[in-house]
Design an enzyme around this catalytic site. Sequence first.
Site, PDB file in Angstrom:
ATOM      1  N   LYS A 172       0.832  -1.213   0.000  1.00 33.87           N
ATOM      2  CA  LYS A 172       0.000   0.000   0.000  1.00 33.87           C
ATOM      3  C   LYS A 172       0.868   1.265   0.000  1.00 33.87           C
ATOM      4  O   LYS A 172       2.063   1.196   0.211  1.00 33.87           O
ATOM      5  CB  LYS A 172      -0.967  -0.023   1.186  1.00 33.87           C
ATOM      6  CG  LYS A 172      -1.830  -1.293   1.256  1.00 33.87           C
ATOM      7  CD  LYS A 172      -2.865  -1.390   0.136  1.00 33.87           C
ATOM      8  CE  LYS A 172      -3.341  -2.800  -0.153  1.00 33.87           C
ATOM      9  NZ  LYS A 172      -4.407  -3.308   0.666  1.00 33.87           N
TER      10      LYS A 172
HETATM   11  C1  PLP Z   1      -5.375  -4.462   0.915  1.00 32.86           C
HETATM   12  C2  PLP Z   1      -6.833  -4.278   0.949  1.00 32.86           C
HETATM   13  C3  PLP Z   1      -7.616  -4.574   2.076  1.00 32.86           C
HETATM   14  C4  PLP Z   1      -7.107  -5.346   3.262  1.00 32.86           C
HETATM   15  O1  PLP Z   1      -5.966  -4.943   3.818  1.00 32.86           O
HETATM   16  P1  PLP Z   1      -4.979  -5.962   4.569  1.00 32.86           P
HETATM   17  O2  PLP Z   1      -4.167  -5.011   5.392  1.00 32.86           O
HETATM   18  O3  PLP Z   1      -4.187  -6.651   3.521  1.00 32.86           O
HETATM   19  O4  PLP Z   1      -5.783  -6.875   5.407  1.00 32.86           O
HETATM   20  C5  PLP Z   1      -8.954  -4.245   2.070  1.00 32.86           C
HETATM   21  N1  PLP Z   1      -9.523  -3.693   0.984  1.00 32.86           N
HETATM   22  C6  PLP Z   1      -8.828  -3.436  -0.130  1.00 32.86           C
HETATM   23  C7  PLP Z   1      -9.521  -2.808  -1.294  1.00 32.86           C
HETATM   24  C8  PLP Z   1      -7.464  -3.731  -0.198  1.00 32.86           C
HETATM   25  O5  PLP Z   1      -6.784  -3.508  -1.317  1.00 32.86           O
END
Ligand code: PLP
Length: 415
Positions: A200
């Site tokens: 992210k």
């Molecule tokens: C990455 C992601 C999540 C979840 O995040 P994690 O930290 O990996 O559990 C939720 N929604 C979207 C759209 C994502 O891309």
Amino acid sequence: MAAHETLALLGGNPFCATKLVAPAWPPINEGTGDKLKALYMSGQWSFNCPAEQKFARDYASYHGAKHGIFMVNGTVTLECALLALGVGAGDEVIVPALTWMATAMAVHYVGATPVFVDVEPTTLCMDLAAAAAAITPRTKAIIPVHIYGGMADMDAVMTLANKHGLKVIEDCAHMQGGVWDGRGAGSIGHIGSFSFQQSKTVASGEGGICITSDPALAERLYRAKHIGYAEGTGQGGAKTGPPADLVCHNYRATGFQAVILQDQLEGLRERISTYDRNLKLLASLLDEIRGLRLQSRGRLASPQGAYAAVVIADSDTIGQVPKETIAKALVAEGLNQGGSYGVVYKHMLYNMNPSKYRIANGRCPVAETIGTDRCFVLAHQWLGAPQETIHAIAGIFGKVAANADKLLSHQLASV
Ligand SMILES: *Cc1c(COP(=O)(O)O)cnc(C)c1O
């Protein structure tokens, strides 16, 4: 002109003699390393330590919300948001068909039923007309996802939610630093949920946060992630209990993640400004290429967050070439782009009995076609590359599109 030369996949010279490389991600910073060591030596690692408190406050305030509740990942943030809003068994929650499946899994965690709705062909975010048509007396909440580099139409979301008394959770895992009409991503709905997973745009390996400006929701979120303790009470020092029937977990993150995130947050505005500039450059270059377009980003603010640049090939001749063939042609020219999401309900990891979810209208044609087969996703670090790289990316896409007829006949010959 290079665009009309033979494709490397078909025996020509590659557009880039050496493969393009994206800037490294996650960022490694020696100063952050020193701060991590200091935190380690301090022994104040968890239980809402000062480093966590400061980060949660600063991150919420960056997005225009009063409270930040820091957690272990961006999936349980969605779960806690649903718990805090009182969503549970018997309730339906509207989610877009095109998203990472965590958005829907969180709904299963609380025993509710996800209802998948289609997305818009332009922004790839939830189609609000489809959402409106999917509402039933059991609908309790709606989770718009700001996907890749686009923001869901938050005006339409809030109008719909207010009309039907729905709770709104913004899934902002892709929209750190996003802005809609002057308001921060995640601060418009009742709760905003973010992920700090390694890929992210603000990342600490694992981590997540919920933001809200509603103090009662902030308290429920805090208790839900801290096994029922109120903020400010240490382990073993509970003076009050959680509200009745709030299922509370241990979803605490640690100060180590907060230290890493704090330093990245300092540079976020500048970084997304660069992303923003490069996205606009890429959009203008793609404008010149038949059959290709960039995901539209919703109401643009400046700077605007983005998790990825998404090139959509859904018209002209290139629109008929299978995705895998295009991907191979791109790699041969020197561009290794990443994978995209398909619809959640067809994902191998989403192995749920169809009685446990609902697909509004029976199918989601845009998510199943454009969303699944026509998107080429460049992870955000590409957007931090020098402008020459952006020009080269567009050049490669242009060359592939210009040769789409040859790819198509090559494809037909090889099946
Ligand atoms: C990455 C992601 C999540 C979840 O995040 P994690 O930290 O990996 O559990 C939720 N929604 C979207 C759209 C994502 O891309």
